[in-house]
Design an enzyme around this catalytic site. Structure first.
Site, PDB file in Angstrom:
ATOM      1  N   ALA A  85      16.881  77.818 110.109  1.00  0.00           N
ATOM      2  CA  ALA A  85      16.795  78.862 109.084  1.00  0.00           C
ATOM      3  C   ALA A  85      15.435  78.738 108.389  1.00  0.00           C
ATOM      4  CB  ALA A  85      17.968  78.777 108.114  1.00  0.00           C
ATOM      5  N   SER A  86      15.383  78.699 107.076  1.00  0.00           N
ATOM      6  CA  SER A  86      14.080  78.737 106.397  1.00  0.00           C
ATOM      7  C   SER A  86      13.280  77.442 106.494  1.00  0.00           C
ATOM      8  CB  SER A  86      14.271  79.113 104.933  1.00  0.00           C
ATOM      9  OG  SER A  86      14.600  80.474 104.850  1.00  0.00           O
ATOM     10  N   VAL A  87      13.918  76.350 106.929  1.00  0.00           N
ATOM     11  CA  VAL A  87      13.123  75.140 107.195  1.00  0.00           C
ATOM     12  C   VAL A  87      12.131  75.427 108.329  1.00  0.00           C
ATOM     13  CG1 VAL A  87      13.274  72.736 108.010  1.00  0.00           C
ATOM     14  CG2 VAL A  87      14.847  73.546 106.243  1.00  0.00           C
ATOM     15  N   SER A  88      12.361  76.508 109.077  1.00  0.00           N
ATOM     16  CA  SER A  88      11.416  76.939 110.123  1.00  0.00           C
ATOM     17  C   SER A  88      10.045  77.283 109.570  1.00  0.00           C
ATOM     18  CB  SER A  88      11.952  78.195 110.835  1.00  0.00           C
ATOM     19  OG  SER A  88      13.237  77.996 111.359  1.00  0.00           O
ATOM     20  N   LYS A  89      10.012  77.738 108.309  1.00  0.00           N
ATOM     21  CA  LYS A  89       8.770  78.333 107.795  1.00  0.00           C
ATOM     22  C   LYS A  89       7.588  77.372 107.887  1.00  0.00           C
ATOM     23  CE  LYS A  89      10.627  82.014 104.876  1.00  0.00           C
ATOM     24  NZ  LYS A  89      12.080  81.984 105.086  1.00  0.00           N
TER      25      LYS A  89
END
Ligand SMILES: [Zn+2]
Length: 835
Positions: A85-89
């Site tokens: 999820a947003s840890v991808s950023k």
């Protein structure tokens, strides 16, 4: 001047290391033990499914997997690949940093330099990476542009931005607002500049060199995925149900990097060195953004800066996935947690243990053996409900966990707690925070600020904190209260400046959580307001997602005109409107309820969202002054008209009368014979003698037929209009609908009656997380025996408790049991969905 003996100091340090070292190690060991037992507890209660890894200086200290990699049910391992999820950023910003080192981009390049069609000239790559662009969130914009079968891609999203040119939410650089559109745009820049797709860039330039063998970018446009892929799910009825990628997931940039706990440790370690980019380059990623006004945010490029130089972290949440990475760079410790059953609790608990902060385990209770009437109007079904802290954790065929407390519902009905959309119970709560009048009839939320009168939100909130009560409280903002603040004399129409002042006051209250504007146009403080004044204020409410609720200008002689007015206000202000305590209080108009409902239905067909609430009694309670619709209190003709047409003097009782205790409890007819005069003369006497102190009267004006018609209309919800004592509605309204109108008169099926007390009411108020028994809503609930539930309160005994209300929960805590308050006061301030 003090001299420091360096040699001595060194010895002290060594000594303290000798003393502290084992205890620090013991402390660390103790922490790991706590982490393990917390995760085990959560996993056993279906509150954690995932993998956790703790490391120090790159060495793994704790690693463990709990549960399954999806509803299909393979056991998880620490090499299982979760959607980050947003840890991808942080991986996409790394790609930009690599391109920068190759001089292909600069952080301060305008996006337009690389994507010429991008319609916002002032936004740079830096603004995208640190969330200061002002771009609008893409989910709602894209949703309106997509067909059911579409999968959204980066190119399509960019095309939508170009086509729609939706205005920026704020001036670029003015604020930090987390927004996924920044990162989907960033991915488009990466692909344009590098000439390759992000998934290829990621695997060739980051995953392969670091040996992250179970890390990849996956989206729905791709046909295949590696075997290590984990699927998101959630528990429903105790069983895992798929909750995985959706139509937005053809897009990359804001998410959709998959990785494992083991791989993320390799990533974390690489960030200390220069295998990917130079430390100086990476340092910019950990530097908080400076806003236009010079203040700093707490966010770098894809990293939350929790404590500069010490803690950098990021969390993620998408479909069933909840993820978190925290880098304690000063101690070189790493915490990685990847979850795939929609549970966020473990993240906060483990983090608090690691940071020596207090933490509490969630409390779960099972309410078993009940008929669930869920508040949507759907048929009852057998099952159980699990409460987790203050929320509904799960519903269905549930069985108790080891050591879990269980309430046996004995086959009774379990429904959402009743929401009283028009209540005056709050006036008693400061003295009696148990709120027995409300909770003993199953009410868990009261809505105050009615009939044009309200308290400021700030003082209401302060009161709830200082003196919490059993029930939740929501409020409207009263029109008469605004008039009193803006005008020196409310018995006239307001001028432009005064209306302007009221609008400002109202807007501020709406932003603080008011549900909307309430008026009491029949009362003198509101009566002199023009329709245009109300429309102007209603427009302010509409602009702030508020609603309009009204005690309309007449409930008797001019009721048709009053109904036209409220429809007109809804139409002009484009706002949902609700008529308070809909009734016909005039004998010669009895039976007109069908015409009124027909008029309301026509208004709905014309697009006005008009609804009403009703209380189930033929008596009203108010000041006797409402019996003079023209406010001509000295007119004998009007008094005669009132006694003949507007109320029944033989059935109408004086409830309170300052200075004349002899009148209290007597009917108007009885007072007339006491004074040896006509009933109309007595009415005038009551008005005259109560002029300074006021009087309260229960007036008999309504017909059973009209009440039944209004209760049955599909757009009315139930209210009490009550408070503790005075009128039986304060204690009896909801059980009276369930017992007398529901079970005995068979006016409403049980599920419909409950719907009109819960789900429909929440809809009419704009409240989204109460009123329906569904997973993750607040655990406001009432358990009642449908075979015997009934009201017992009467005019003579207005505080008699109802029969059949067995147990009541507010925010997960039992407030009423064995026909007594438990003295638990978990009530909260409640507001609508957008606040
Ligand atoms: Zn009212």
């Amino acid at each position: 001047m003090m001299r420091i003996n360096v040699g001595h100091l060194r010895i002290l340090l060594v000594m303290s290391m000798i003393i502290l070292a084992p205890s620090a190690q013991a402390q660390w060991k103790n922490k790991i033990k706590q982490v393990d037992s917390v995760l085990t507890f959560l996993h056993e209660r279906q509150l954690f499914n995932g993998t956790v890894l703790l490391a120090e200086k790159g060495k793994v200290i704790y690693r463990k997997s709990f549960g399954i990699d999806g509803p299909a049910g393979k056991p998880l391992t620490t090499t299982s690949s979760f959607n980050l999820a947003s840890v991808s950023k942080q991986f996409y910003t790394m790609m930009v940093m690599m391109l920068k080192e190759e001089n292909k981009v600069s952080f301060d390049d305008p996006v337009q330099k690389h994507l010429p069609a991008f319609p916002y000239p002032g936004i740079t790559l830096r603004n995208l990476m640190n969330h200061t662009s002002g771009l609008p969130e893409y989910f709602s914009i894209a949703d309106r542009q997509m067909n059911l079968m579409d999968t959204l891609t980066n190119q399509e999203m960019l095309d939508i931005l170009v086509r729609k040119k939706t205005p920026l939410e704020f001036k670029t650089g003015d604020r930090f607002v987390y927004c996924n559109t920044n990162y989907t745009t960033l991915a488009s820049v990466i692909e344009k500049v590098s000439g390759i797709k992000c998934d290829k860039f990621f695997s060739e330039r980051i995953a392969k060199p670091l040996g992250m063998n179970n890390s990849f970018i996956y989206n729905l446009t791709m046909k295949t995925y590696p075997a290590s892929r984990v699927w998101g799910f959630r528990y429903s009825g105790g069983k895992p149900v798929l909750d995985d990628l959706i139509a937005f997931d053809g897009i990359v940039g804001d998410g959709n990097v998959y990785s494992s706990a083991e791989d993320l440790l390799k990533w974390d370690q690489a960030l200390y060195g220069s295998r990917l980019v130079k430390p100086a380059t990476f340092n910019e990623a950990l530097t908080p953004a400076t806003l236009n006004d010079g203040t700093k945010s707490n966010y770098g490029f894809g990293w939350d800066v929790e404590e500069p130089g010490k803690i950098y972290s990021h969390s993620g949440g998408w479909v069933g996935f909840r993820t978190f990475i925290s880098r304690y760079v000063s101690t070189k410790q790493t915490f990685i947690i990847l979850e795939n059953s929609t549970n966020f609790r473990a993240i906060r608990l483990v983090k608090n243990i690691l940071e020596n902060k207090p933490y509490g385990l969630p409390v779960t209770q099972l309410v078993s053996n009940v008929q669930i009437v869920d508040g949507t109007g759907l048929s009852a079904y057998k099952g159980a409900v699990r409460i987790v802290n203050d929320r509904i954790g799960d519903i269905g065929d549930l069985h108790p966990f080891r050591g879990e407390s269980v309430v046996d519902g004995k086959g009774y009905v379990l429904a959402p707690g009743f929401i009283d959309s028009h209540s005056h119970h709050e006036r008693d709560l400061s003295k009696n925070p148990d709120g027995i009048a409300a909770i003993s009839q199953g009410i868990t939320t009261i809505v105050i600020g009615q009939d044009g009168g309200s308290d400021p939100i700030d003082s209401l909130k302060a009161r709830i904190v200082k003196r919490p009560a059993s029930v939740n409280i929501a409020t409207y903002t009263g029109h008469a209260t605004l008039r009193e603040q803006a005008m020196n004399d409310v018995y006239r129409k307001a001028d432009t400046a005064e209306i302007g002042k009221m609008k400002t006051l109202l807007a501020a209250e709406l932003k603080k959580g008011s549900l909307g504007l309430s008026t009491g146009l029949e009362y003198e403080e509101g009566f002199y307001a023009t329709r245009d004044e109300v429309i102007e204020l209603a427009r302010v409410a509409a602009a702030n997602n508020g609603r309009y609720i009204s005690h309309i200008r007449s409930e008797d002689i001019n009721i048709e005109r009053a109904v036209e007015e409220v429809i007109d206000i809804g139409k002009a202000a484009k706002i949902p409107v609700q008529i308070s305590h809909l009734k016909i209080a005039m004998r010669s108009k009895w039976g007109h309820s069908r015409d009124i409902i027909a008029r309301l239905e026509r208004a709905r067909a014309e697009g006005v969202d008009i609804t009403a609430d009703v209380y189930p009694y033929s008596l009203w309670v108010s000041t006797p002054r409402v019996l003079f619709p023209k406010k001509d209190f000295l007119s004998a003709a009007s008094a005669r008209y009132a006694t003949e047409e507007l109320f029944d003097p033989a059935q109408s009782v004086i409830l309170a009368f300052a200075g004349k205790p002899a009148y209290v409890g007597k009917t108007v007819k009885e007072i007339a014979s006491m004074n040896n005069e006509s009933e109309s003369a007595t009415l005038m006497r009551i008005i005259r003698e109560s002029e300074s102190e006021g009087a309260t009267m229960a007036g008999a004006s309504m017909s059973e037929e009209d009440i039944s018609n209004f209760l049955s209309w599909q757009h009315t919800n139930i209210c009490s209009d009550g408070y503790a004592g005075g009128h039986p509605r304060g204690y009896g309204s909801f059980p009276r609908v369930l017992g007398y109108y529901g079970r005995e008169k068979k006016l409403l099926p049980l599920e419909t009656a409950v719907y009109k007390m819960t789900g429909l009411t929440a809809e009419h108020l704009g409240i989204s997380d109460r009123g329906v028994l569904t997973q993750f809503n607040y655990a406001d609930m009432v358990l009642f025996n449908p075979a015997i539930v009934k009201d017992n309160a009467t005019m003579r005994d207005p505080s008699a408790l109802s029969t059949g209300i067995e147990m009541v929960w507010v925010n997960g805590r039992i407030v009423y049991r064995n026909h007594e308050a438990t003295h638990s006061h978990p009530g909260m301030f409640v507001t609508n969905a957008t606040n």
